[in-house]
Design a protein around this motif. Structure first.
Motif, PDB file in Angstrom:
ATOM      1  N   GLU A 130      -3.781  12.012  -7.627  1.00 37.28           N
ATOM      2  CA  GLU A 130      -3.587  11.774  -6.198  1.00 37.28           C
ATOM      3  C   GLU A 130      -2.187  11.001  -6.261  1.00 37.28           C
ATOM      4  O   GLU A 130      -1.842  10.167  -6.924  1.00 37.28           O
ATOM      5  CB  GLU A 130      -4.429  10.687  -5.836  1.00 37.28           C
ATOM      6  CG  GLU A 130      -4.437  10.420  -4.272  1.00 37.28           C
ATOM      7  CD  GLU A 130      -5.345   9.107  -3.897  1.00 37.28           C
ATOM      8  OE1 GLU A 130      -5.687   9.237  -2.634  1.00 37.28           O
ATOM      9  OE2 GLU A 130      -5.657   8.163  -4.390  1.00 37.28           O
ATOM     10  N   TYR A 131      -1.335  11.712  -5.133  1.00 34.43           N
ATOM     11  CA  TYR A 131       0.090  11.201  -5.058  1.00 34.43           C
ATOM     12  C   TYR A 131       0.275  10.607  -3.793  1.00 34.43           C
ATOM     13  O   TYR A 131      -0.644  10.632  -2.757  1.00 34.43           O
ATOM     14  CB  TYR A 131       1.036  12.326  -5.450  1.00 34.43           C
ATOM     15  CG  TYR A 131       0.890  13.030  -6.435  1.00 34.43           C
ATOM     16  CD1 TYR A 131       1.850  12.337  -7.443  1.00 34.43           C
ATOM     17  CD2 TYR A 131      -0.078  14.038  -6.852  1.00 34.43           C
ATOM     18  CE1 TYR A 131       1.803  12.963  -8.841  1.00 34.43           C
ATOM     19  CE2 TYR A 131      -0.150  14.470  -8.406  1.00 34.43           C
ATOM     20  CZ  TYR A 131       0.905  14.147  -9.038  1.00 34.43           C
ATOM     21  OH  TYR A 131       1.065  14.587 -10.642  1.00 34.43           O
ATOM     22  N   VAL A 132       1.399   9.958  -3.503  1.00 30.56           N
ATOM     23  CA  VAL A 132       1.773   9.061  -2.330  1.00 30.56           C
ATOM     24  C   VAL A 132       2.886  10.141  -1.885  1.00 30.56           C
ATOM     25  O   VAL A 132       3.990  10.104  -2.480  1.00 30.56           O
ATOM     26  CB  VAL A 132       2.262   7.642  -2.556  1.00 30.56           C
ATOM     27  CG1 VAL A 132       2.626   7.164  -1.180  1.00 30.56           C
ATOM     28  CG2 VAL A 132       0.929   6.782  -2.994  1.00 30.56           C
TER      29      VAL A 132
ATOM     30  N   ALA B 113       1.582   3.451  -7.397  1.00 30.35           N
ATOM     31  CA  ALA B 113       2.161   2.954  -5.986  1.00 30.35           C
ATOM     32  C   ALA B 113       1.341   1.821  -5.730  1.00 30.35           C
ATOM     33  O   ALA B 113       1.672   1.008  -4.974  1.00 30.35           O
ATOM     34  CB  ALA B 113       1.945   4.128  -5.160  1.00 30.35           C
ATOM     35  N   PHE B 114      -0.088   1.918  -6.086  1.00 33.01           N
ATOM     36  CA  PHE B 114      -0.827   0.782  -5.536  1.00 33.01           C
ATOM     37  C   PHE B 114      -1.727  -0.043  -6.717  1.00 33.01           C
ATOM     38  O   PHE B 114      -1.681   0.443  -7.680  1.00 33.01           O
ATOM     39  CB  PHE B 114      -2.190   1.368  -4.454  1.00 33.01           C
ATOM     40  CG  PHE B 114      -1.547   2.059  -3.440  1.00 33.01           C
ATOM     41  CD1 PHE B 114      -0.974   1.382  -2.331  1.00 33.01           C
ATOM     42  CD2 PHE B 114      -1.234   3.380  -3.262  1.00 33.01           C
ATOM     43  CE1 PHE B 114      -0.389   1.793  -1.246  1.00 33.01           C
ATOM     44  CE2 PHE B 114      -0.818   4.128  -2.133  1.00 33.01           C
ATOM     45  CZ  PHE B 114      -0.291   3.203  -1.186  1.00 33.01           C
TER      46      PHE B 114
ATOM     47  N   MET C 290       5.467   9.198  -5.926  1.00 32.40           N
ATOM     48  CA  MET C 290       4.954   8.787  -7.105  1.00 32.40           C
ATOM     49  C   MET C 290       3.329   8.771  -7.167  1.00 32.40           C
ATOM     50  O   MET C 290       2.776   8.930  -6.032  1.00 32.40           O
ATOM     51  CB  MET C 290       5.333   7.327  -7.197  1.00 32.40           C
ATOM     52  CG  MET C 290       4.516   6.555  -6.380  1.00 32.40           C
ATOM     53  SD  MET C 290       5.424   4.550  -6.655  1.00 32.40           S
ATOM     54  CE  MET C 290       7.184   4.978  -6.079  1.00 32.40           C
ATOM     55  N   PRO C 291       2.866   9.023  -8.380  1.00 35.24           N
ATOM     56  CA  PRO C 291       1.163   8.918  -8.453  1.00 35.24           C
ATOM     57  C   PRO C 291       0.729   7.614  -7.587  1.00 35.24           C
ATOM     58  O   PRO C 291       1.181   6.502  -7.592  1.00 35.24           O
ATOM     59  CB  PRO C 291       1.003   8.858  -9.783  1.00 35.24           C
ATOM     60  CG  PRO C 291       2.289   9.379 -10.568  1.00 35.24           C
ATOM     61  CD  PRO C 291       3.317   8.988  -9.648  1.00 35.24           C
TER      62      PRO C 291
ATOM     63  N   PRO D 288       0.498  -2.501  -1.984  1.00 34.64           N
ATOM     64  CA  PRO D 288       1.493  -1.805  -2.634  1.00 34.64           C
ATOM     65  C   PRO D 288       2.343  -2.382  -3.793  1.00 34.64           C
ATOM     66  O   PRO D 288       2.288  -3.581  -3.861  1.00 34.64           O
ATOM     67  CB  PRO D 288       2.549  -1.828  -1.426  1.00 34.64           C
ATOM     68  CG  PRO D 288       1.831  -2.206  -0.388  1.00 34.64           C
ATOM     69  CD  PRO D 288       0.645  -2.884  -0.785  1.00 34.64           C
ATOM     70  N   ALA D 289       2.324  -1.631  -4.981  1.00 36.17           N
ATOM     71  CA  ALA D 289       2.895  -2.300  -5.954  1.00 36.17           C
ATOM     72  C   ALA D 289       4.399  -2.563  -5.889  1.00 36.17           C
ATOM     73  O   ALA D 289       5.123  -1.955  -4.960  1.00 36.17           O
ATOM     74  CB  ALA D 289       2.656  -1.127  -7.343  1.00 36.17           C
ATOM     75  N   ALA D 290       4.907  -2.926  -7.011  1.00 33.02           N
ATOM     76  CA  ALA D 290       6.424  -3.338  -6.868  1.00 33.02           C
ATOM     77  C   ALA D 290       7.174  -2.060  -6.883  1.00 33.02           C
ATOM     78  O   ALA D 290       8.308  -1.781  -6.101  1.00 33.02           O
ATOM     79  CB  ALA D 290       6.995  -4.204  -8.019  1.00 33.02           C
ATOM     80  N   ALA D 291       6.944  -1.223  -7.600  1.00 34.69           N
ATOM     81  CA  ALA D 291       7.566   0.204  -7.587  1.00 34.69           C
ATOM     82  C   ALA D 291       7.585   0.785  -6.222  1.00 34.69           C
ATOM     83  O   ALA D 291       8.597   1.482  -6.023  1.00 34.69           O
ATOM     84  CB  ALA D 291       6.867   0.818  -8.801  1.00 34.69           C
ATOM     85  N   LEU D 292       6.533   0.814  -5.624  1.00 37.05           N
ATOM     86  CA  LEU D 292       6.428   1.624  -4.085  1.00 37.05           C
ATOM     87  C   LEU D 292       7.222   0.722  -3.105  1.00 37.05           C
ATOM     88  O   LEU D 292       7.806   1.290  -2.408  1.00 37.05           O
ATOM     89  CB  LEU D 292       4.798   1.585  -3.593  1.00 37.05           C
ATOM     90  CG  LEU D 292       4.807   1.967  -2.374  1.00 37.05           C
ATOM     91  CD1 LEU D 292       5.239   3.659  -2.216  1.00 37.05           C
ATOM     92  CD2 LEU D 292       3.335   2.066  -1.810  1.00 37.05           C
TER      93      LEU D 292
END
Length: 215
Positions: free
Chosen positions: A116-118, A82-83, A77-78, A89-93
């Motif tokens: 920027e992506y993860v 993600a952060f 994800m972007p 770390p965000a909940a989505a990550l």
């Protein structure tokens, strides 16, 4: 470690006019699937196909017991998703890492274009021959150019199988070792069968390379 692989399906009389197509489809189908699983890299010309009115078989040289592990990088994800702003770390990550059964130390941030992506970097274990051959058998049998499918019941009286003719035996040998696969209600072993009237009924095949001589 590589060994030669023998797979034989023993059946009742196959349609003579379809025998060559069935034999080639059986052998080439198994080779193609095993190659996709990175279990063999041999050319189709190195494969030996056996097709008689009561058997479809193939001898494939240089087949691995397990494919090599491989590195895989997967875009998740972007980075801005993600952060959080503080870099945590965000909940989505967190949810995605749980789904992937992965850890934060496997992550890498890369820029593509203006964003920027993860990415998740993992080492994927190579497929075992038992797993790869099982998938290959399932796929190959489903795609055989069968002119007409028949239905029959197994000895348990409850399981119905659909195939061109009733199948009575399955041999799968990697070198001298039995590959534990199954198809059409049959478990693989090393016992094949000779001519029902003129030959030995049960023939034990010691190893893949001994198949032709044993018959």
């Amino acid at each position: 470690m590589s060994e030669n692989l023998l797979v034989e399906l023993f059946t009742e009389e196959l349609p003579p006019q379809a025998l060559r197509r069935l034999g080639e489809a059986f052998g080439h189908g198994l080779l193609s699937s095993l190659a996709k699983a990175q279990l063999t890299a041999v050319d189709v010309k190195a494969v030996r196909i056996f097709a008689t009115p009561r058997r479809l078989a193939v001898l494939i040289p240089d087949v691995l017991a397990q494919a090599a592990d491989r590195a895989e990088s997967k875009k998740l994800m972007p980075a801005k998703v993600a952060f959080a702003q503080d870099g945590s770390p965000a909940a989505a990550l967190v949810k995605r890492l749980q789904k992937e059964n992965a850890a934060a130390n496997q992550l890498e941030r890369k820029t593509e274009g203006n964003a920027e992506y993860v990415f998740l970097n993992q080492t994927i274990a190579g497929v075992t021959l038992a797993a790869g051959l099982q998938l290959a058998l399932d796929d190959t049998l489903a795609k055989l150019p069968v002119p007409k499918v028949m239905s029959y019941q197994l000895d348990d009286g409850a399981t119905t199988v659909h195939f061109v003719r009733p199948a009575h035996g399955l041999v799968a040998l990697h070198g001298s070792a039995i590959v534990p696969v199954h198809a059409l209600g049959l478990d693989a072993g090393r016992i094949t069968h000779g001519h029902r009237f003129q030959g030995v009924q049960d023939i034990s095949v010691a190893a893949a390379d001994a198949y032709e001589e044993a018959l």
